[in-house]
Design a protein around this motif. Structure first.
Motif, short mmCIF file in Angstrom:
data_model
loop_
_atom_site.label_atom_id
_atom_site.label_comp_id
_atom_site.label_asym_id
_atom_site.label_seq_id
_atom_site.Cartn_x
_atom_site.Cartn_y
_atom_site.Cartn_z
N LEU A 72 8.62 49.11 14.23
CA LEU A 72 9.87 49.26 15.03
C LEU A 72 9.89 50.20 16.05
N ARG A 73 8.84 51.09 15.96
CA ARG A 73 8.87 52.29 16.86
C ARG A 73 8.67 52.04 18.32
N PRO A 74 7.83 51.04 18.44
CA PRO A 74 7.79 50.61 20.10
C PRO A 74 9.06 50.20 20.76
N ALA A 75 9.60 49.62 20.12
CA ALA A 75 11.04 48.77 20.55
C ALA A 75 11.86 50.02 20.50
N SER A 76 12.09 50.74 19.67
CA SER A 76 12.94 51.80 19.75
C SER A 76 12.77 52.83 21.01
N GLU A 77 11.37 53.14 21.26
CA GLU A 77 11.04 53.99 22.29
C GLU A 77 11.37 53.05 23.75
N TRP A 78 10.91 51.90 23.73
CA TRP A 78 11.35 50.99 25.00
C TRP A 78 12.84 51.25 25.21
N LEU A 79 13.59 51.27 24.31
CA LEU A 79 15.23 51.12 24.39
C LEU A 79 15.51 52.85 24.76
N SER A 80 14.93 53.67 23.93
CA SER A 80 15.55 55.07 24.50
C SER A 80 15.15 55.43 25.86
N TYR A 81 14.28 54.61 26.48
CA TYR A 81 13.92 54.94 27.83
C TYR A 81 15.31 54.74 28.80
N TYR A 82 16.29 54.07 28.13
CA TYR A 82 17.54 53.77 28.88
C TYR A 82 18.58 54.49 28.65
N ALA A 83 18.21 55.62 27.83
CA ALA A 83 19.12 56.81 27.45
C ALA A 83 19.67 57.43 28.51
N ARG A 84 19.10 57.42 29.58
CA ARG A 84 19.51 58.54 30.67
C ARG A 84 20.67 57.37 31.41
N PHE A 85 20.76 56.20 31.13
CA PHE A 85 21.83 55.87 31.86
C PHE A 85 23.45 55.71 31.20
#
Lengths: 109, 109
Positions: A72-85
């Motif tokens: 699940l990690r890649p998906a989680s990292e993909w999402l965390s990319y948007y944390a700056r929004f």
DNA sequence: TGGACATATATCCCTTTGGACATTCGTCAA
DNA sequence: TTGACGAATGTCCAAAGGGATATATGTCCA
């Protein structure tokens, strides 16, 4: 990770993963915790297993499943990319956008 | 967040979100960056917009879309819940490790 | 005004997929 | 052995959803 989101798109599979958060569970166990039929549980577990999200350990006639979270990690990292929004001021977009719940994560690892 | 994962399950929509990472983009812009037809882009943007993942700003005949990342937050947090599974050993046959975790109380059901 | 441009919508088709149901396979215990 | 139990698989079906194509809506400019 291509289709990890695909896996998570199905509520029944998310339910299963949630039920597995505390550790290994048997199929019947999962049937009880979710409201799915046994064949459905098995079917979705099969999919999760084929995708490497879950592992199976056999103990007699019981099949014990557990999470392999690494998948699940890649998906989680993909999402965390948007944390700056998450906290952007959005000058023009007014406070209607503030409908987002200001809840904060309880703990961070 | 119920269906945020549903949104992300579609590669075309993920592509769009990736193309929007750097900021506002027009539809044609997105058509160029992805390999989708214009109607498809519009269709998926519509879905993203209806779900609040994306916002629209109109500038003349151009429609500029941008990310509302807050809507992705619940999904991100759901996933990060599984972060504790990321560092599990799994080096050999993972079943042995799962049967005897270092400090987890044994559970019997 | 006309027409090019930018985007949205409508319709059809087709594939995917989850659930229900029935059945099969495998294992335990007496 | 048998039968109960736990789990997996097979089949059918219906709904969902994305893409392609065609068309409509809206806006700029000469």
């Amino acid at each position: 990770m291509a289709d990890v989101f695909q896996l998570l798109a199905e509520p029944s599979r998310r339910q299963l993963l949630e039920a597995l958060r505390d550790g290994e569970r048997s199929v019947n166990d999962l049937v009880d915790r979710t409201r799915m039929s046994q064949p459905s549980v098995s079917k979705q577990l099969r999919i999760l297993r084929d995708s490497g999200v879950v592992t199976l350990r056999t103990a007699g006639r019981r099949h014990l499943y557990s999470i392999r979270g690494g998948s699940l990690r890649p998906a989680s990292e993909w999402l965390s990319y948007y944390a700056r929004f998450w906290q952007e001021g959005l000058s023009r977009m007014d406070e209607a956008l503030r409908r987002d719940p200001p809840s904060r994560p309880r703990r961070k690892r």
